[in-house]
Design an enzyme around this catalytic site. Structure first.
Site, PDB file in Angstrom:
ATOM      1  N   PHE A  13      19.737  37.965  16.972  1.00 39.39           N
ATOM      2  CA  PHE A  13      20.270  37.630  15.641  1.00 39.39           C
ATOM      3  C   PHE A  13      19.079  37.221  14.741  1.00 39.39           C
ATOM      4  CE2 PHE A  13      23.299  36.419  18.941  1.00 39.39           C
ATOM      5  CZ  PHE A  13      24.446  37.127  18.588  1.00 39.39           C
ATOM      6  N   ASP A  53      18.792  42.573  15.559  1.00 39.77           N
ATOM      7  CA  ASP A  53      19.792  42.178  14.562  1.00 39.77           C
ATOM      8  C   ASP A  53      20.658  43.390  14.257  1.00 39.77           C
ATOM      9  OD1 ASP A  53      20.009  39.657  12.359  1.00 39.77           O
ATOM     10  OD2 ASP A  53      20.958  41.541  11.741  1.00 39.77           O
ATOM     11  N   ASN A 113      23.920  45.592  17.963  1.00 39.98           N
ATOM     12  CA  ASN A 113      24.823  44.467  18.181  1.00 39.98           C
ATOM     13  C   ASN A 113      24.290  43.667  19.372  1.00 39.98           C
ATOM     14  OD1 ASN A 113      26.936  42.830  19.141  1.00 39.98           O
ATOM     15  ND2 ASN A 113      28.449  44.190  18.193  1.00 39.98           N
ATOM     16  N   ASP A 128      20.375  32.797  17.745  1.00 37.87           N
ATOM     17  CA  ASP A 128      20.719  32.112  16.490  1.00 37.87           C
ATOM     18  C   ASP A 128      21.778  32.909  15.747  1.00 37.87           C
ATOM     19  OD1 ASP A 128      20.691  30.358  14.329  1.00 37.87           O
ATOM     20  OD2 ASP A 128      18.996  31.354  13.365  1.00 37.87           O
ATOM     21  N   CYS A 186      25.658  27.235  14.113  1.00 34.68           N
ATOM     22  CA  CYS A 186      25.842  26.755  12.741  1.00 34.68           C
ATOM     23  C   CYS A 186      27.328  26.809  12.390  1.00 34.68           C
ATOM     24  CB  CYS A 186      25.002  27.561  11.762  1.00 34.68           C
ATOM     25  SG  CYS A 186      25.384  29.313  11.737  1.00 34.68           S
TER      26      CYS A 186
HETATM   27  N1  SAH Z   1      17.624  33.630  13.024  1.00 35.41           N
HETATM   28  C1  SAH Z   1      17.734  33.999  11.636  1.00 35.41           C
HETATM   29  C2  SAH Z   1      19.099  33.755  11.021  1.00 35.41           C
HETATM   30  C3  SAH Z   1      20.210  34.426  11.718  1.00 35.41           C
HETATM   31  S1  SAH Z   1      21.611  34.559  10.719  1.00 35.41           S
HETATM   32  C4  SAH Z   1      16.737  33.207  10.823  1.00 35.41           C
HETATM   33  O1  SAH Z   1      16.461  32.074  11.139  1.00 35.41           O
HETATM   34  O2  SAH Z   1      16.294  33.730   9.804  1.00 35.41           O
HETATM   35  C5  SAH Z   1      22.600  35.585  11.675  1.00 35.41           C
HETATM   36  C6  SAH Z   1      22.131  37.023  11.772  1.00 35.41           C
HETATM   37  O3  SAH Z   1      22.953  37.622  12.746  1.00 35.41           O
HETATM   38  C7  SAH Z   1      22.278  37.858  10.516  1.00 35.41           C
HETATM   39  O4  SAH Z   1      21.037  38.427  10.223  1.00 35.41           O
HETATM   40  C8  SAH Z   1      23.287  38.969  10.893  1.00 35.41           C
HETATM   41  O5  SAH Z   1      22.927  40.232  10.389  1.00 35.41           O
HETATM   42  C9  SAH Z   1      23.180  38.979  12.394  1.00 35.41           C
HETATM   43  N2  SAH Z   1      24.368  39.395  13.153  1.00 35.41           N
HETATM   44  C10 SAH Z   1      25.662  39.104  12.943  1.00 35.41           C
HETATM   45  N3  SAH Z   1      26.427  39.580  13.950  1.00 35.41           N
HETATM   46  C11 SAH Z   1      25.583  40.188  14.813  1.00 35.41           C
HETATM   47  C12 SAH Z   1      25.763  40.865  16.059  1.00 35.41           C
HETATM   48  N4  SAH Z   1      26.964  40.991  16.621  1.00 35.41           N
HETATM   49  N5  SAH Z   1      24.667  41.361  16.674  1.00 35.41           N
HETATM   50  C13 SAH Z   1      23.441  41.217  16.118  1.00 35.41           C
HETATM   51  N6  SAH Z   1      23.218  40.587  14.949  1.00 35.41           N
HETATM   52  C14 SAH Z   1      24.269  40.084  14.316  1.00 35.41           C
END
Ligand code: SAH
Length: 389
Positions: free
Chosen positions: A221, A243, A269, A290, A330
């Site tokens: 993520f 991501d 994903n 995250d 979060c």
């Molecule tokens: N770690 C990052 C913030 C993450 S926010 C930082 O500190 O900048 C959450 C992220 O998860 C977003 O970029 C979103 O695109 C991604 N996301 C949401 N669902 C997801 C999934 N199922 N698999 C991968 N990424 C995902």
């Protein structure tokens, strides 16, 4: 002055600032939506000044224990006080949430600062009605090149407000690159996800990166690669960042080119990716998780818990003794205790022993007030898998 009397035992008597519709005992002086109202207890003893919106479940939000108007002077004082608290906490105030709503005595006002640019959100009716005064106060305190409004999201809907975004003062800022402790980020204040960056995580990038030297790191993520870049720059032996968003991954790639971080980016994903990696026998030395908030409501907390359990289990299984998982939540509705429980469940299922390395919280530009539990929303743990006894 319009007045609300409050039921005994309401949360306002325990240091909270919210008054729910069900906690209002009586209304006097015909308060109108968006008005400043005086709060008093059932015996008529004054409590303080609040903003009022009967359309919202949270019908009043206290902003002062005195009789107080929402004038220019008030906004300037509160903004200056919020800014000072960040300076005192040692936060880099050029890239910072300078005002955070109830935590700064301004319910529904959020201001993010990206150097000379400010991003404003007015999320309560009363503050939206007074947006022009707030803008004036911000101009006087910060002399910004521009102020952008990002008035979107569910909180505005609950208050009966429109979704609007765009420049409200100065020039339209073109997308630009922000540098923070060696890493690079693209800030698109008008079109970017959230207000462009995750300011609440900025300090945690370095803290997690302090565990990364010589390790094979997986950042799940990863968005713009905040953790991945910091880990690579801190000497990780290899870094993979995943991501689901193609556009975030593309930006993250550009960021790494600018910062010199060596990262393999994958748009996928994370649930599928972790499953596939685990079943193919992959292993890492540091896995960062995250995810976005898995639940926006109390009703779907159990779905969120399943989500956390799944990613924790897969991550722990791919760590050998000495390997570390740094994991964050979060989700407002998932308590730190419940989140921790999902780590415990995963450890039990994976038959691994975890030893606490450290805990994480939101950066100090998102202040936590002891009596308002909702102000604490970001929680994290780093755990090391240890050899079995
Ligand atoms: N770690 C990052 C913030 C993450 S926010 C930082 O500190 O900048 C959450 C992220 O998860 C977003 O970029 C979103 O695109 C991604 N996301 C949401 N669902 C997801 C999934 N199922 N698999 C991968 N990424 C995902």
């Amino acid at each position: 002055m319009p007045t609300l009397s409050i039921q005994p035992r309401a949360r306002i008597f325990h240091g909270h600032v919210w008054v729910y519709a069900t906690e209002i005992k009586g209304r006097f002086g015909e308060p109108k939506p968006g008005d400043v109202v005086q709060l008093q207890d059932a015996r008529g003893k004054p409590i303080g000044s609040a903003i009022y919106n009967p359309q919202s479940q949270i019908s009043a939000r206290l902003f002062s224990y005195r009789r107080q108007d929402l004038d220019l002077d008030f906004f300037k004082r509160r903004i200056e006080r919020a800014l000072k608290s960040r300076v005192d906490a040692g936060v880099d105030t050029s890239l910072c949430r300078v005002v955070w709503s109830e935590s700064d005595g301004l319910p529904g006002v959020i201001v993010d600062r990206y150097g000379d640019h400010l991003v404003l959100q007015t999320l309560t009716l009363a503050m939206a009605q007074r947006q022009d005064i707030i803008v004036q106060a911000l101009v006087e305190v910060f002399s910004p090149t521009s102020i952008v409004q990002r008035n979107e999201g569910n909180v505005r809907k609950a208050e009966g407000l429109d979704q609007v975004k765009g420049v409200i003062h100065g020039e339209t800022p073109a997308p630009f690159v922000v540098r923070h402790q060696g890493s690079a980020f693209h800030a698109d204040l008008i079109e970017g996800q959230k207000t462009g960056l995750y300011l609440d995580q900025l300090d945690n990038y370095q803290r997690v990166a302090s565990l990364a030297k010589g390790r094979r790191v997986l950042d799940c993520f990863s968005n713009q690669g905040g953790f991945a870049q910091a880990c690579s720059l801190a000497g990780a032996s290899e870094v993979t960042a995943v991501d689901i968003s193609e556009s975030a991954t593309a930006l993250a790639e550009k960021n790494a080119e600018i910062s010199g971080a060596k990262i393999k980016f994958i748009a996928a994903n994370c649930f599928d990716f972790l499953k596939q990696q685990e079943s193919s026998g992959a292993s890492y030395d540091l896995i960062i998780l995250d995810p976005p908030s898995f639940t926006k409501t109390k009703a779907s907390v159990s779905d969120a818990m399943r989500g956390y359990k799944e990613i924790h289990l897969r991550a722990i299984k791919m760590l050998q003794p000495g390997g570390i998982m740094a994991t964050f939540s979060c989700s407002h509705h998932v308590s730190t205790g419940d989140f921790h429980e999902s780590i415990v469940d995963a450890a039990v299922d994976a038959r691994k022993t975890l030893r606490r390395v450290t805990t994480y919280s939101q950066r100090q530009d998102h202040p936590i007030l002891a009596t308002i539990p909702e102000t604490q929303y970001l929680t994290g743990f780093a755990y090391e898998v240890i050899a079995s006894w």
